[in-house]
Scaffold this active site. Structure first.
Site, PDB file in Angstrom:
ATOM      1  N   TRP A   1       0.834  -1.213   0.000  1.00 31.03           N
ATOM      2  CA  TRP A   1       0.000   0.000   0.000  1.00 31.03           C
ATOM      3  C   TRP A   1       0.860   1.251   0.000  1.00 31.03           C
ATOM      4  CZ3 TRP A   1      -5.002   2.144   0.877  1.00 31.03           C
ATOM      5  CH2 TRP A   1      -5.007   3.417   1.464  1.00 31.03           C
TER       6      TRP A   1
ATOM      7  N   GLU B   1      -4.673  18.594   6.689  1.00 29.11           N
ATOM      8  CA  GLU B   1      -3.506  17.703   6.695  1.00 29.11           C
ATOM      9  C   GLU B   1      -2.498  18.163   5.643  1.00 29.11           C
ATOM     10  OE1 GLU B   1      -5.159  13.442   7.836  1.00 29.11           O
ATOM     11  OE2 GLU B   1      -5.785  13.920   5.813  1.00 29.11           O
TER      12      GLU B   1
ATOM     13  N   ARG C   1       0.608  17.017  12.936  1.00 26.10           N
ATOM     14  CA  ARG C   1       1.354  16.161  12.002  1.00 26.10           C
ATOM     15  C   ARG C   1       1.774  16.847  10.698  1.00 26.10           C
ATOM     16  NH1 ARG C   1      -3.861  14.034  12.330  1.00 26.10           N
ATOM     17  NH2 ARG C   1      -5.156  14.130  10.462  1.00 26.10           N
ATOM     18  N   ASP C   2       2.485  16.055   9.905  1.00 29.27           N
ATOM     19  CA  ASP C   2       2.821  16.330   8.507  1.00 29.27           C
ATOM     20  C   ASP C   2       3.726  17.559   8.312  1.00 29.27           C
ATOM     21  OD1 ASP C   2       1.043  14.235   8.242  1.00 29.27           O
ATOM     22  OD2 ASP C   2      -0.626  15.470   7.563  1.00 29.27           O
TER      23      ASP C   2
ATOM     24  N   ASP D   1       0.363   9.157   1.001  1.00 28.37           N
ATOM     25  CA  ASP D   1       1.002  10.450   0.708  1.00 28.37           C
ATOM     26  C   ASP D   1       2.451  10.401   0.210  1.00 28.37           C
ATOM     27  OD1 ASP D   1      -1.221  10.832   2.276  1.00 28.37           O
ATOM     28  OD2 ASP D   1      -0.168  11.830   3.910  1.00 28.37           O
TER      29      ASP D   1
ATOM     30  N   SER E   1       3.448  11.218   7.653  1.00 28.74           N
ATOM     31  CA  SER E   1       4.005  12.074   6.600  1.00 28.74           C
ATOM     32  C   SER E   1       4.989  13.123   7.099  1.00 28.74           C
ATOM     33  CB  SER E   1       2.879  12.765   5.854  1.00 28.74           C
ATOM     34  OG  SER E   1       2.263  11.822   5.015  1.00 28.74           O
TER      35      SER E   1
ATOM     36  N   TRP F   1      -4.055   0.196   4.213  1.00 27.65           N
ATOM     37  CA  TRP F   1      -3.325   1.055   5.151  1.00 27.65           C
ATOM     38  C   TRP F   1      -3.020   0.279   6.435  1.00 27.65           C
ATOM     39  CZ3 TRP F   1      -3.614   3.319   9.983  1.00 27.65           C
ATOM     40  CH2 TRP F   1      -2.819   4.456  10.180  1.00 27.65           C
TER      41      TRP F   1
ATOM     42  N   GLN G   1       4.238   7.255   2.183  1.00 28.01           N
ATOM     43  CA  GLN G   1       3.555   6.512   3.236  1.00 28.01           C
ATOM     44  C   GLN G   1       3.330   5.100   2.716  1.00 28.01           C
ATOM     45  OE1 GLN G   1       2.032   7.987   6.594  1.00 28.01           O
ATOM     46  NE2 GLN G   1       4.134   8.425   6.013  1.00 28.01           N
TER      47      GLN G   1
HETATM   48  C1  FRU Z   1      -3.064  12.150   4.866  1.00 23.50           C
HETATM   49  C2  FRU Z   1      -2.649  11.458   6.133  1.00 23.50           C
HETATM   50  C3  FRU Z   1      -1.627  12.307   6.887  1.00 23.50           C
HETATM   51  C4  FRU Z   1      -0.885  11.316   7.694  1.00 23.50           C
HETATM   52  C5  FRU Z   1      -0.854  10.112   6.784  1.00 23.50           C
HETATM   53  C6  FRU Z   1      -0.926   8.800   7.486  1.00 23.50           C
HETATM   54  O1  FRU Z   1      -3.417  11.338   3.818  1.00 23.50           O
HETATM   55  O2  FRU Z   1      -3.771  11.204   6.930  1.00 23.50           O
HETATM   56  O3  FRU Z   1      -2.198  13.367   7.623  1.00 23.50           O
HETATM   57  O4  FRU Z   1       0.390  11.765   8.013  1.00 23.50           O
HETATM   58  O5  FRU Z   1      -1.957  10.241   5.911  1.00 23.50           O
HETATM   59  O6  FRU Z   1      -0.667   7.760   6.598  1.00 23.50           O
END
Ligand code: FRU
Length: 495
Positions: free
Chosen positions: A36, A223, A166-167, A39, A99, A63, A55
């Protein structure tokens, strides 16, 4: 350090990759090495190559605990897989390496910043506590930083949620300092906000200001922020969860928006001017941009959407691919996108038809066919009275087709993938307001085995969708209700 978890992931991907034949993959879009992908992460140009991390859950096509996959490219089109760089294997990221982004350090080292996730149960609900962590490497192997995490709840404004932080997206400013934007959720107001952090050395980070807040608009949690300068403006790009539709500007579910404005670094204020969706199709999320050595701002995104990405059967050999990298510019307060110019060197078999007039029905044109194509199409009315409807169908045979249709009186372009292999009751259509009421419209189609990207006009609107149509469906046809002239320039994309 190669932990057991990372060693396992590397061994697994190397073995499993062999079970996927090249023709089961997209021809020129990056797909996951195995399992899988979501991002894009850490997109950069480092030591003479483009690097793209992603990811990654190698162990099946859904996921799961997030790793970082890795691929490199010289031309943004051909990607070579490198070993997985991170597994969720430390006390501060044991439930996922989410991410993040990358930077080149002054000593030539490569710095990754990502979100470490640790699940915690409160009132019977399991939620991930999120902090920002670093890893340092050489473009192939990375060591997680001994002082992780470098940003956590105590570093962010009061009222921010520890579960939604995050991110981080880093860059080096003109002043030589390092900057990063990351999102949090404002627990009292309930919406996403974008925070700016600053660092002198890339290792010690501090909160600077809040660039933008959701304030009950454009979905709820935000995000994957990105913040960059383009054509004299500052652009904030972000993906929003749980959006309510707003005319044809935003649509239900998760989607990506951009805000154009001006950032005043002295006051730490981003003055917003205008906001729009980045893509008006079905599958586009979490983009990241870089500035290439020759000064282009290039964006790449996950070519999927969260509402449908878990509906595939477990037996698919891989799941998740990226869009074509797109070059960005700003004109008249709008973002324009076009496929990176590098794709043009893979065009072969030029076929052109100029001003072909046709009426009330469907035609095909000699040589206009194929499943991996780059085709530009111009439509003009053939009479004073503008035609009612025009449609382009591709990835077509008796059973399947994907369609783009245009009704000039409404000024609306529609993409429809009902007949593109889906067996689920999911969103199969989207509309975009494109104007062109005089019936003159131009579009460019980039078609690959499992996707279609439509760039309207000069790229002011883009519609992206994945498809799962069988490969023998390779006809392309044109339909008009009324009379029109069409001109077509078509190439096969041969890699
Ligand atoms: C966005 C997200 C991010 C996170 C990641 C987890 O698609 O939800 O915010 O870091 O995917 O896989």
């Amino acid at each position: 350090m190669l932990t057991q978890a990372l060693r396992d992931a590397r061994r697994f991907e190397e073995e499993k990759e062999r079970e996927i034949t090249p023709d089961q993959r997209p021809k020129y879009h990056l797909s996951t090495r195995v399992g899988w992908l979501n991002d894009p992460n850490g997109f950069c140009y480092y030591q003479g190559k483009y690097h793209l991390f992603y990811q990654y859950h190698p162990y099946n096509s859904h996921w799961g605990p997030m790793h970082w996959g890795h691929a490199v490219s010289m031309d943004l089109i051909h990607w070579e897989y490198l070993p997985c760089v991170m597994a969720p294997d430390q006390p501060y990221d044991r439930d996922g390496c989410y991410s993040g982004s990358s930077l080149t350090l002054p000593d030539g080292g490569h710095l990754l910043m990502y979100t470490g996730v640790v699940n915690e149960e409160t009132d019977g609900v399991m939620r991930g506590v999120q902090t920002q962590c670093l890893a340092i490497g050489d473009g192939r192997d990375y060591d997680k930083y001994e002082n992780n995490p470098v940003l956590s709840l105590s570093d962010i404004p009061e009222g921010s949620s520890k579960y939604d932080f995050r991110d981080p997206k880093m860059w080096q400013g003109k002043d030589g300092r390092y900057y990063a934007v990351a999102v949090t959720n404002n627990s009292s107001k309930g919406g996403g906000q974008v925070l700016l952090f600053v660092s002198e050395d890339g290792f010690k980070w501090g909160y600077e200001t809040t660039i933008a807040s959701n304030d009950d608009r454009i979905g709820r949690m935000w995000e994957c922020p990105d913040f960059f300068e383009l054509d004299g403006k500052d652009v904030l790009m972000c993906s929003a969860m749980d959006m309510l539709p707003q005319d044809l500007k935003y649509y239900n579910g998760n989607g990506t928006f951009y805000i154009i404005g001006e950032y005043d670094p002295d006051r730490g204020v981003f003055k917003e001017e205008t906001d729009h969706a980045v893509d008006y199709g079905i599958d586009f999320y979490a983009p990241q941009t870089i500035c290439t050595p020759d000064g282009r701002r290039i964006m790449i995104a996950w070519m999927q959407n969260w509402d449908t990405c878990n509906l595939h059967t477990p037996d698919v050999p891989w799941f998740g691919q990226m869009t074509i990298p797109r070059e960005l510019s700003i004109k008249d307060g709008r973002l324009y996108q076009k496929p990176v110019q590098e794709i043009e060197q893979f065009r072969e078999g030029y076929v052109s038809h100029k001003d072909v007039r046709f009426s009330d029905g469907e035609i095909s044109l000699p040589g206009v066919k194929g499943r991996c194509v780059d085709m530009t199409l111009t439509i003009k009315p053939a009479e004073d009275k503008v035609y009612q409807k025009f449609a382009l169908r591709f990835a077509e045979n008796a059973k399947y087709h994907t369609a783009v249709s245009f009704r000039p009186h409404e000024g609306i372009l529609k993409i429809d993938r009902k007949f593109s292999g889906s067996r689920r009751a999911i969103i199969h259509q989207r509309r975009a307001a494109v104007g062109c009421k005089d019936g003159c419209i131009r579009m460019r189609l980039l078609l690959d085995r499992f996707s279609a990207e439509i760039f309207v006009g000069e790229g002011e609107k883009v519609m992206t969708t994945t498809i799962t149509t069988e490969m023998s469906a390779d006809d392309i046809t044109f339909f008009v209700d009324g009379s029109a002239y069409i001109s077509v320039e078509k190439y096969d994309l041969v890699m």
